[in-house]
Design an enzyme around this catalytic site. Structure first.
Site, PDB file in Angstrom:
ATOM      1  N   GLU A  13      -2.682   4.860   4.391  1.00 41.79           N
ATOM      2  CA  GLU A  13      -3.406   4.734   3.132  1.00 41.79           C
ATOM      3  C   GLU A  13      -4.882   5.320   3.225  1.00 41.79           C
ATOM      4  OE1 GLU A  13      -4.442   4.932  -0.240  1.00 41.79           O
ATOM      5  OE2 GLU A  13      -2.746   3.644  -0.631  1.00 41.79           O
ATOM      6  N   ASP A  64      -5.000  10.307   5.998  1.00 38.29           N
ATOM      7  CA  ASP A  64      -4.052  11.290   4.999  1.00 38.29           C
ATOM      8  C   ASP A  64      -2.828  11.553   6.067  1.00 38.29           C
ATOM      9  OD1 ASP A  64      -2.743  13.457   3.931  1.00 38.29           O
ATOM     10  OD2 ASP A  64      -4.426  14.814   3.741  1.00 38.29           O
ATOM     11  N   ASP A  84       0.873   9.425  -6.302  1.00 28.88           N
ATOM     12  CA  ASP A  84      -0.111   9.739  -7.696  1.00 28.88           C
ATOM     13  C   ASP A  84       0.580  10.818  -8.101  1.00 28.88           C
ATOM     14  OD1 ASP A  84      -2.448   8.334  -7.315  1.00 28.88           O
ATOM     15  OD2 ASP A  84      -2.543   9.326  -5.204  1.00 28.88           O
ATOM     16  N   LYS A  89      -0.936  16.374 -15.018  1.00 28.76           N
ATOM     17  CA  LYS A  89      -1.439  17.853 -15.393  1.00 28.76           C
ATOM     18  C   LYS A  89      -0.994  18.875 -14.789  1.00 28.76           C
ATOM     19  CE  LYS A  89      -5.749  16.365 -17.575  1.00 28.76           C
ATOM     20  NZ  LYS A  89      -7.299  15.796 -17.285  1.00 28.76           N
ATOM     21  N   ASP A 101       7.087   6.832 -11.830  1.00 27.84           N
ATOM     22  CA  ASP A 101       7.330   6.593 -13.215  1.00 27.84           C
ATOM     23  C   ASP A 101       7.200   7.841 -14.009  1.00 27.84           C
ATOM     24  OD1 ASP A 101       4.726   6.559 -12.921  1.00 27.84           O
ATOM     25  OD2 ASP A 101       4.316   4.485 -14.072  1.00 27.84           O
ATOM     26  N   GLU A 119       3.586  -0.473 -10.171  1.00 31.12           N
ATOM     27  CA  GLU A 119       4.510  -0.702 -11.023  1.00 31.12           C
ATOM     28  C   GLU A 119       4.193  -1.839 -12.186  1.00 31.12           C
ATOM     29  OE1 GLU A 119       8.225  -1.834  -9.077  1.00 31.12           O
ATOM     30  OE2 GLU A 119       9.555  -1.425 -11.096  1.00 31.12           O
TER      31      GLU A 119
HETATM   32  C1  LIG Z   1      -0.548   5.465  -7.516  1.00 35.26           C
HETATM   33  S1  LIG Z   1      -1.051   4.822  -6.109  1.00 35.26           S
HETATM   34  C2  LIG Z   1       0.361   3.723  -5.709  1.00 35.26           C
HETATM   35  C3  LIG Z   1      -0.145   2.667  -4.898  1.00 35.26           C
HETATM   36  C4  LIG Z   1       1.184   1.653  -4.567  1.00 35.26           C
HETATM   37  N1  LIG Z   1       2.366   2.123  -3.846  1.00 35.26           N
HETATM   38  C5  LIG Z   1       1.653   0.981  -5.962  1.00 35.26           C
HETATM   39  O1  LIG Z   1       2.660   1.273  -6.002  1.00 35.26           O
HETATM   40  O2  LIG Z   1       0.806   0.109  -6.146  1.00 35.26           O
HETATM   41  C6  LIG Z   1      -0.708   6.300  -5.060  1.00 35.26           C
HETATM   42  C7  LIG Z   1      -1.556   5.844  -3.760  1.00 35.26           C
HETATM   43  O3  LIG Z   1      -1.415   6.746  -2.639  1.00 35.26           O
HETATM   44  C8  LIG Z   1      -2.391   7.002  -1.834  1.00 35.26           C
HETATM   45  N2  LIG Z   1      -2.231   8.176  -1.320  1.00 35.26           N
HETATM   46  C9  LIG Z   1      -2.239   9.554  -2.048  1.00 35.26           C
HETATM   47  N3  LIG Z   1      -2.162  10.469  -1.135  1.00 35.26           N
HETATM   48  C10 LIG Z   1      -2.089  10.094   0.024  1.00 35.26           C
HETATM   49  C11 LIG Z   1      -2.036  10.542   1.355  1.00 35.26           C
HETATM   50  N4  LIG Z   1      -2.074  11.829   1.462  1.00 35.26           N
HETATM   51  N5  LIG Z   1      -2.350   9.862   2.378  1.00 35.26           N
HETATM   52  C12 LIG Z   1      -2.169   8.476   2.156  1.00 35.26           C
HETATM   53  N6  LIG Z   1      -2.265   7.719   1.233  1.00 35.26           N
HETATM   54  C13 LIG Z   1      -2.068   8.425  -0.012  1.00 35.26           C
HETATM   55  C14 LIG Z   1      -3.593   6.666  -2.822  1.00 35.26           C
HETATM   56  O4  LIG Z   1      -4.612   6.464  -2.146  1.00 35.26           O
HETATM   57  C15 LIG Z   1      -3.040   5.672  -3.789  1.00 35.26           C
HETATM   58  O5  LIG Z   1      -3.427   4.238  -3.241  1.00 35.26           O
END
Ligand SMILES: C[S@@+](CC[C@H](N)C(=O)[O-])C[C@H]1O[C@@H](n2cnc3c(N)ncnc32)[C@H](O)[C@@H]1O
Length: 250
Positions: A104, A131, A154, A158, A190, A230
């Site tokens: 994360e 990352d 994420d 857009k 979603d 979710e």
């Molecule tokens: C929409 S959130 C969903 C979080 C969790 N899985 C949930 O369902 O509650 C997406 C997560 O992915 C993480 N994230 C996005 N790109 C990432 C990457 N390249 N490496 C690690 N984490 C990443 C973001 O920081 C964020 O916490």
């Protein structure tokens, strides 16, 4: 080892990622996230100081020896983007024979998971703050995961931001490369157009097979617990699409 400092088995994947970013180095790469540091609590900050050495893995260029990291060779699950980590902690707690690795970038979420991991005394969970693209490229060995899960990446809804979406073809090739033969890839989203884009990309990946007859979306897998994202989506009446693929044996 190549001059890039990666083992030869990663080279086709590294080349594919280089295509995606058209020669960009890591600092120029289009990221799938924007760092938000603002809301980290004192307790979460303290968790980094006091608990990182127990649950955290430092990032770097060296390949990780996961057997050494966990002190055993058990089934291994990778979760990318675990958010606040509540569901990952619950999963690891309910399944002590399996080792869980979470990646994360959101430090408040990582701090939250560190506190929960200490509370539950999880010996089978380790965390990387980085990352996931870079960690997969540089640090994780080939064919090591029994399952990779990405729940609610994420959505970047857009159109001009679609290039930021994590799940694109080169990244899928990288994931497939890190899965054991017959290892599983579970994804949930979603966002309807992201769901269809992911389904098309996964169905077109030769190393993977859709675990669903007919090649469509999957029923909700038993392993997927309710995540914070979710939960919020449910309150807003969002539908969820699940995808379940396996790495072909050869
Ligand atoms: C929409 S959130 C969903 C979080 C969790 N899985 C949930 O369902 O509650 C997406 C997560 O992915 C993480 N994230 C996005 N790109 C990432 C990457 N390249 N490496 C690690 N984490 C990443 C973001 O920081 C964020 O916490």
């Amino acid at each position: 080892m190549s001059s890039l400092g990666v083992s030869e088995d990663s080279l086709p994947i590294v080349a594919a990622l280089a295509d995606l970013n058209s020669g960009a180095d890591a600092s120029q790469r289009i990221r799938s996230f924007v760092r938000r540091e603002s809301r980290i609590t004192h307790a979460q900050q303290r968790a980094f100081v006091e608990l990182w050495s127990r649950f955290g893995i430092d990032t770097g260029a060296a390949r990780l020896d996961l057997e050494q990291v966990f002190g055993r060779r058990g089934p291994l699950v990778l979760e990318i983007g675990f958010g606040d980590g509540e569901s990952l902690a619950a999963m690891a707690s309910a399944d002590p024979q399996t080792d869980y690795l979470g990646i994360e970038v959101h430090r408040p979420g990582i701090g939250h998971l560190l506190l929960r991991a200490a509370e539950l005394q999880l010996g089978n969970l380790r965390i990387l703050c980085a990352d996931a693209v870079e960690v997969l490229e540089r640090q994780l060995p080939a064919a090591c995961f029994d399952r990779i899960q990405i729940f609610f990446p994420d959505p970047w809804p857009k159109v001009r931001h679609h290039k930021r979406r994590l799940i694109q073809q080169p990244f899928i090739a990288l994931l497939a490369h890190k899965m054991k033969p017959d290892g599983q890839l579970l994804i949930a989203t979603d966002c309807v157009n992201y769901a269809h884009s992911i389904l098309n990309l996964l169905n077109a990946t030769p190393e993977l097979r859709n675990m669903v007859d007919g090649g469509g979306f999957a029923p909700r897998p038993s392993q997927r617990l309710l995540t914070r994202f979710e939960q919020r989506g449910r309150r807003l009446g969002h539908r969820v699409w699940d995808l379940a693929f396996a790495r072909r044996a050869e």
